[in-house]
Design a protein around this motif. Structure first.
Motif, PDB file in Angstrom:
ATOM      1  N   MET A 211       6.380  -0.881  10.595  1.00 26.54           N
ATOM      2  CA  MET A 211       5.479  -0.178   9.677  1.00 26.54           C
ATOM      3  C   MET A 211       5.784   1.312   9.654  1.00 26.54           C
ATOM      4  O   MET A 211       5.895   1.931   8.595  1.00 26.54           O
ATOM      5  CB  MET A 211       4.022  -0.417  10.094  1.00 26.54           C
ATOM      6  CG  MET A 211       3.500  -1.808   9.822  1.00 26.54           C
ATOM      7  SD  MET A 211       1.802  -2.024  10.437  1.00 26.54           S
ATOM      8  CE  MET A 211       1.306  -3.508   9.561  1.00 26.54           C
ATOM      9  N   VAL A 212       5.905   1.898  10.846  1.00 27.39           N
ATOM     10  CA  VAL A 212       6.211   3.329  10.944  1.00 27.39           C
ATOM     11  C   VAL A 212       7.541   3.635  10.260  1.00 27.39           C
ATOM     12  O   VAL A 212       7.656   4.598   9.485  1.00 27.39           O
ATOM     13  CB  VAL A 212       6.242   3.777  12.416  1.00 27.39           C
ATOM     14  CG1 VAL A 212       6.760   5.215  12.522  1.00 27.39           C
ATOM     15  CG2 VAL A 212       4.865   3.668  13.044  1.00 27.39           C
ATOM     16  N   ALA A 213       8.541   2.831  10.551  1.00 24.74           N
ATOM     17  CA  ALA A 213       9.870   3.059   9.992  1.00 24.74           C
ATOM     18  C   ALA A 213       9.844   2.985   8.470  1.00 24.74           C
ATOM     19  O   ALA A 213      10.503   3.788   7.789  1.00 24.74           O
ATOM     20  CB  ALA A 213      10.861   2.043  10.560  1.00 24.74           C
ATOM     21  N   TYR A 214       9.070   2.049   7.924  1.00 30.22           N
ATOM     22  CA  TYR A 214       9.011   1.912   6.465  1.00 30.22           C
ATOM     23  C   TYR A 214       8.360   3.144   5.833  1.00 30.22           C
ATOM     24  O   TYR A 214       8.841   3.659   4.816  1.00 30.22           O
ATOM     25  CB  TYR A 214       8.240   0.661   6.070  1.00 30.22           C
ATOM     26  CG  TYR A 214       8.314   0.389   4.592  1.00 30.22           C
ATOM     27  CD1 TYR A 214       9.476  -0.122   4.024  1.00 30.22           C
ATOM     28  CD2 TYR A 214       7.238   0.667   3.752  1.00 30.22           C
ATOM     29  CE1 TYR A 214       9.567  -0.341   2.655  1.00 30.22           C
ATOM     30  CE2 TYR A 214       7.310   0.446   2.388  1.00 30.22           C
ATOM     31  CZ  TYR A 214       8.481  -0.063   1.840  1.00 30.22           C
ATOM     32  OH  TYR A 214       8.567  -0.273   0.488  1.00 30.22           O
TER      33      TYR A 214
ATOM     34  N   TYR B 244      -4.193  -4.477  -3.457  1.00 29.47           N
ATOM     35  CA  TYR B 244      -3.408  -3.386  -2.892  1.00 29.47           C
ATOM     36  C   TYR B 244      -2.734  -2.538  -3.967  1.00 29.47           C
ATOM     37  O   TYR B 244      -2.108  -1.539  -3.676  1.00 29.47           O
ATOM     38  CB  TYR B 244      -2.358  -3.943  -1.931  1.00 29.47           C
ATOM     39  CG  TYR B 244      -2.964  -4.597  -0.723  1.00 29.47           C
ATOM     40  CD1 TYR B 244      -3.520  -3.832   0.289  1.00 29.47           C
ATOM     41  CD2 TYR B 244      -3.008  -5.972  -0.595  1.00 29.47           C
ATOM     42  CE1 TYR B 244      -4.100  -4.415   1.397  1.00 29.47           C
ATOM     43  CE2 TYR B 244      -3.579  -6.572   0.513  1.00 29.47           C
ATOM     44  CZ  TYR B 244      -4.124  -5.793   1.507  1.00 29.47           C
ATOM     45  OH  TYR B 244      -4.696  -6.377   2.593  1.00 29.47           O
ATOM     46  N   LYS B 245      -2.870  -2.945  -5.231  1.00 27.91           N
ATOM     47  CA  LYS B 245      -2.222  -2.196  -6.305  1.00 27.91           C
ATOM     48  C   LYS B 245      -3.172  -1.244  -7.021  1.00 27.91           C
ATOM     49  O   LYS B 245      -2.753  -0.217  -7.538  1.00 27.91           O
ATOM     50  CB  LYS B 245      -1.611  -3.168  -7.319  1.00 27.91           C
ATOM     51  CG  LYS B 245      -0.418  -3.951  -6.785  1.00 27.91           C
ATOM     52  CD  LYS B 245       0.184  -4.819  -7.889  1.00 27.91           C
ATOM     53  CE  LYS B 245       1.401  -5.580  -7.376  1.00 27.91           C
ATOM     54  NZ  LYS B 245       1.998  -6.439  -8.432  1.00 27.91           N
ATOM     55  N   ASP B 246      -4.460  -1.603  -7.085  1.00 28.93           N
ATOM     56  CA  ASP B 246      -5.352  -0.819  -7.933  1.00 28.93           C
ATOM     57  C   ASP B 246      -6.440  -0.069  -7.170  1.00 28.93           C
ATOM     58  O   ASP B 246      -7.407   0.381  -7.751  1.00 28.93           O
ATOM     59  CB  ASP B 246      -5.999  -1.713  -8.991  1.00 28.93           C
ATOM     60  CG  ASP B 246      -6.950  -2.747  -8.381  1.00 28.93           C
ATOM     61  OD1 ASP B 246      -7.068  -2.792  -7.142  1.00 28.93           O
ATOM     62  OD2 ASP B 246      -7.562  -3.498  -9.150  1.00 28.93           O
ATOM     63  N   PHE B 247      -6.279   0.102  -5.837  1.00 26.31           N
ATOM     64  CA  PHE B 247      -7.368   0.714  -5.082  1.00 26.31           C
ATOM     65  C   PHE B 247      -7.591   2.183  -5.462  1.00 26.31           C
ATOM     66  O   PHE B 247      -8.681   2.717  -5.308  1.00 26.31           O
ATOM     67  CB  PHE B 247      -7.145   0.587  -3.577  1.00 26.31           C
ATOM     68  CG  PHE B 247      -6.035   1.419  -3.018  1.00 26.31           C
ATOM     69  CD1 PHE B 247      -6.273   2.694  -2.558  1.00 26.31           C
ATOM     70  CD2 PHE B 247      -4.733   0.929  -2.962  1.00 26.31           C
ATOM     71  CE1 PHE B 247      -5.254   3.464  -2.038  1.00 26.31           C
ATOM     72  CE2 PHE B 247      -3.716   1.696  -2.444  1.00 26.31           C
ATOM     73  CZ  PHE B 247      -3.971   2.968  -1.981  1.00 26.31           C
TER      74      PHE B 247
ATOM     75  N   ILE C  80       0.833  -1.205   0.000  1.00 24.12           N
ATOM     76  CA  ILE C  80       0.000   0.000   0.000  1.00 24.12           C
ATOM     77  C   ILE C  80       0.866   1.252   0.000  1.00 24.12           C
ATOM     78  O   ILE C  80       0.658   2.188  -0.785  1.00 24.12           O
ATOM     79  CB  ILE C  80      -0.945   0.003   1.219  1.00 24.12           C
ATOM     80  CG1 ILE C  80      -1.942  -1.133   1.128  1.00 24.12           C
ATOM     81  CG2 ILE C  80      -1.669   1.336   1.331  1.00 24.12           C
ATOM     82  CD1 ILE C  80      -2.780  -1.314   2.375  1.00 24.12           C
ATOM     83  N   VAL C  81       1.848   1.284   0.889  1.00 19.92           N
ATOM     84  CA  VAL C  81       2.731   2.448   0.990  1.00 19.92           C
ATOM     85  C   VAL C  81       3.455   2.690  -0.332  1.00 19.92           C
ATOM     86  O   VAL C  81       3.559   3.834  -0.804  1.00 19.92           O
ATOM     87  CB  VAL C  81       3.747   2.267   2.135  1.00 19.92           C
ATOM     88  CG1 VAL C  81       4.736   3.428   2.164  1.00 19.92           C
ATOM     89  CG2 VAL C  81       3.027   2.156   3.476  1.00 19.92           C
ATOM     90  N   ASP C  82       3.937   1.632  -0.963  1.00 18.15           N
ATOM     91  CA  ASP C  82       4.647   1.771  -2.235  1.00 18.15           C
ATOM     92  C   ASP C  82       3.762   2.378  -3.314  1.00 18.15           C
ATOM     93  O   ASP C  82       4.239   3.109  -4.186  1.00 18.15           O
ATOM     94  CB  ASP C  82       5.157   0.406  -2.709  1.00 18.15           C
ATOM     95  CG  ASP C  82       6.307  -0.122  -1.861  1.00 18.15           C
ATOM     96  OD1 ASP C  82       6.911   0.688  -1.123  1.00 18.15           O
ATOM     97  OD2 ASP C  82       6.587  -1.332  -1.929  1.00 18.15           O
TER      98      ASP C  82
ATOM     99  N   TYR D 176       2.634  10.690  -3.649  1.00 22.16           N
ATOM    100  CA  TYR D 176       1.752  11.839  -3.423  1.00 22.16           C
ATOM    101  C   TYR D 176       1.187  11.906  -2.012  1.00 22.16           C
ATOM    102  O   TYR D 176       0.455  12.833  -1.669  1.00 22.16           O
ATOM    103  CB  TYR D 176       0.606  11.837  -4.441  1.00 22.16           C
ATOM    104  CG  TYR D 176      -0.014  10.489  -4.673  1.00 22.16           C
ATOM    105  CD1 TYR D 176      -1.063  10.043  -3.886  1.00 22.16           C
ATOM    106  CD2 TYR D 176       0.447   9.653  -5.686  1.00 22.16           C
ATOM    107  CE1 TYR D 176      -1.643   8.812  -4.083  1.00 22.16           C
ATOM    108  CE2 TYR D 176      -0.125   8.408  -5.898  1.00 22.16           C
ATOM    109  CZ  TYR D 176      -1.167   7.989  -5.096  1.00 22.16           C
ATOM    110  OH  TYR D 176      -1.726   6.758  -5.295  1.00 22.16           O
ATOM    111  N   ALA D 177       1.497  10.931  -1.157  1.00 22.46           N
ATOM    112  CA  ALA D 177       0.983  10.942   0.219  1.00 22.46           C
ATOM    113  C   ALA D 177       1.851  11.823   1.113  1.00 22.46           C
ATOM    114  O   ALA D 177       3.071  11.679   1.125  1.00 22.46           O
ATOM    115  CB  ALA D 177       0.939   9.526   0.774  1.00 22.46           C
TER     116      ALA D 177
END
Length: 336
Positions: free
Chosen positions: A121-124, A297-300, A93-95, A100-101
């Motif tokens: 998760m936070v670190a990533y 998770y790629k096309d949401f 999701i993050v990737d 733009y986030a």
């Protein structure tokens, strides 16, 4: 009460959020993010049904597990089983949104510190150049985790207490221990000083209700004594009118005024909520099962213009949002 002396606490919260937002904007800005943000705000201002911009704020639910038992929690409205998002899916999701986030909040209707990989998760997210935010009851902080949290890259940590005595605290959070929370706050403040870190900004939050409004002054004293970076008196949003405080300064605008001019709600253009199982909901309030959309998770992002969202973006064509417990408007309204 004369208008000159009337300063609702939601205004105070919005000003603080504006200052924090500016800091995070400067810290994580890129040319692509700035252009996208301006475009999204343009679409919101003119209520474009079709959104070609990308959301710049995300709430991602690491888990919906929680043992706090908050009486005003929206968790019961979510029709999904208890579970946790895998670190692998979280990274996907993050990737997909990192270009733009501006900010990812790692909490929604659950206690994020119950997730075993929360600091990873936070670190990533931090390594991808995105601001991070966690809101927690801070019941579950081990001594060995205090340093991990401080060094994870977390930008903002909100600790919600909603009561400074055992009686008041338990009237809101039926599965908690206020003494344990205060000790954990002290541990974090001390660890942050020892490591000489500016972040995370530690914010102590007090959700004002009819049960605790008599403790407001004592809460302010406690926050100062603990040495947190900032503290908020936050107006409650609830369908239970018995929880509304008597003092009108502690009420949200939606409760103080009979008629509120509808504005284009920022969530419908600028934000996404992604649940632990991959379901997406339009905003944090429209959480019942009828509004869930499941996708990969790629096309949401391709679901930005569903028929439901197009309908919601037209403030004059529906009444779905009419009973919303948070004010209509921009990002700083919605964080209140």
């Amino acid at each position: 009460m004369k208008r000159a002396f009337f300063f609702p606490i939601e205004h105070d919260v919005m000003i603080k959020r504006l200052l924090l937002g500016f800091i995070f904007f400067v810290r994580y800005a890129t040319v692509k993010k700035v252009i996208n943000l301006l475009y999204v705000e343009y679409e919101r201002k003119f209520q474009k049904k079709i959104s070609n911009g990308r959301p710049y704020f995300f709430k991602i639910q690491p888990t919906n597990k929680c043992d706090s038992g908050c009486i005003y929690c929206l968790k019961e409205r979510l029709d999904i089983p208890l579970g946790t998002m895998s670190l692998q899916n979280f990274k996907k999701i993050v990737d997909s949104v990192k270009d733009y986030a501006y900010m990812i909040a790692l909490h929604y209707s659950g206690e994020p510190l119950l997730h075993n990989d929360i600091y990873e998760m936070v670190a990533y997210v931090h390594t991808q150049g995105i601001a991070t935010y966690i809101s927690t009851n801070l019941q579950h902080l081990k001594n060995c985790d205090a340093e991990r949290m401080i060094m994870s890259g977390l930008d903002l940590l909100t600790v919600a207490i909603d009561g400074i005595t055992d009686e008041t605290y338990l009237s809101h959070r039926q599965g908690g221990d206020i003494t344990n929370v205060i000790n954990n706050i002290k541990l974090l403040v001390e660890t942050k000083k020892k490591l000489k870190q500016l972040y995370p900004v530690i914010n102590l939050q007090f959700l004002v209700t009819s049960n605790n409004e008599h403790e407001v002054l004592a809460f302010k004293t406690l926050a100062k004594d603990l040495g947190v970076d900032m503290f908020d008196l936050k107006p409650v949003g609830t369908y239970d009118k018995k929880l509304l405080p008597k003092n009108p300064c502690y009420l949200r605008k939606v409760y103080r005024e009979k008629k509120i001019r509808k504005k284009a709600c920022w969530w419908l253009w600028g934000a996404n909520v992604i649940l632990w199982n991959g379901d997406i909901i339009p905003c944090c309030m429209l959480s019942s099962n009828e509004y869930h959309v499941h996708t990969s998770y790629k096309d949401f992002i391709s679901l930005r213009n569903t028929s439901l969202l197009q309908k919601l973006r037209n403030t004059t064509s529906h009444d779905i949002c009419a009973q919303c417990l948070i004010p209509y408007g921009n990002v700083f309204n919605q964080t209140v």
